[in-house]
Design an enzyme around this catalytic site. Structure first.
Site: not given
Length: 286
Positions: A221, A255
């Site tokens: 991210k 995840r």
């Protein structure tokens, strides 16, 4: 005990959720699993590498070309059915904020609805309750789907994370979602700047202390990229470091894009914490 689909996971058992993007424009894999066969191969490989959950999404999180509910359903519903047929024991999660898509996915065999946008469609939790499937309750800071944060501010980011996610979780249970199938997610990058995501990470134990299983979606991210000043394809090491810290603080579900690497990190942390014996222990015994 966390119960998802046919699976049960003990409190200290780390669980990997493998990302399967059914999009042509995903930020990390750039459409590598948009077509059925590559996507099915991805599912098979992820399971072999240690994923218990596959998370199937039909719309990328960031801004881009509009994807209608009908197109989102076209991308994922038939695929969910095929994954269910080929891999009957894997837990199938669907990454959507839309109740109509969630309902179609549950009809096709989904076990979890991953609501990454923080309950923007209240009907999604109602669908999870009706089908008795799992639900991920995420903090998105009030952001609308597919928007980026702009000068967002919190007096106390973790206090806001707890207020929102616990409220969503309790509402879900009140609607009829099984309590043992609800997870909470701090929502790294969603409605947050990099400093917010870093603070949410180092205070993750406050979420764990609530008793709800904590899911983290850290993989490659922007907060990792900004922290280390690395482009998307060079964020794996930072992601794995953040994964190790999150595991030590008690998060349970991860995840991820890189399943095998994450499995090793989680196994190592679990062994250091005393929750998992070494795979072999010969040193000093021969």
């Amino acid at each position: 005990m966390l119960r998802l689909g046919k699976r049960e996971f003990a409190p200290h058992e780390p669980v990997i959720m493998a990302i399967v993007n059914r999009t042509p424009d995903s930020f990390y894999d750039q459409g590598a699993t948009f077509l059925d066969e590559p996507a099915l191969a991805r599912v098979e490989r992820a399971i072999a590498e240690g994923a218990a959950i596959v998370d199937i999404g039909g719309v990328k999180a960031g801004p881009g070309e509009e994807v209608t509910a009908e197109e989102e359903a076209r991308r994922i519903v038939g695929f969910v059915a095929e994954v269910r047929r080929r891999f009957p024991d894997v837990v199938i999660s669907v990454d959507t904020w839309r109740a109509s898509v969630g309902e179609a996915a549950c009809e096709a065999g989904a076990d979890v609805l991953n609501d990454a946008w923080g309950g923007v469609d209240p009907g999604l939790a109602e669908v999870a309750a009706r089908y008795r499937v799992g639900l991920v309750c995420t903090h998105a800071g009030g952001a609308r789907p597919r928007t980026r944060p702009h000068r967002v501010a919190y007096d106390d980011v973790m206090a806001d994370v707890l207020r929102v996610t616990l409220g969503l979780a309790e509402r879900a249970v009140a609607l009829g979602v099984p309590r043992e199938s609800v997870m909470i997610d701090p929502g790294h990058d969603f409605g947050k700047n990099t400093r917010h995501s870093l603070e949410a990470t180092r205070r993750l134990d406050e979420m764990v202390a609530t008793g709800w299983p904590v899911l983290v979606s850290l993989s490659n991210k922007d907060f990792v990229g900004e922290t280390l000043d690395r482009p998307v394809k060079e964020r794996v090491i930072g992601t794995l470091a953040t994964t190790a810290v999150s595991a030590w603080l008690g998060a349970q579900v991860y995840r991820v894009h890189e399943v095998a690497e994450t499995r090793q990190v989680l196994d190592m942390v679990a062994s250091i914490a005393g929750h998992r014996p070494p795979a072999v222990a010969r040193r000093g015994l021969a």
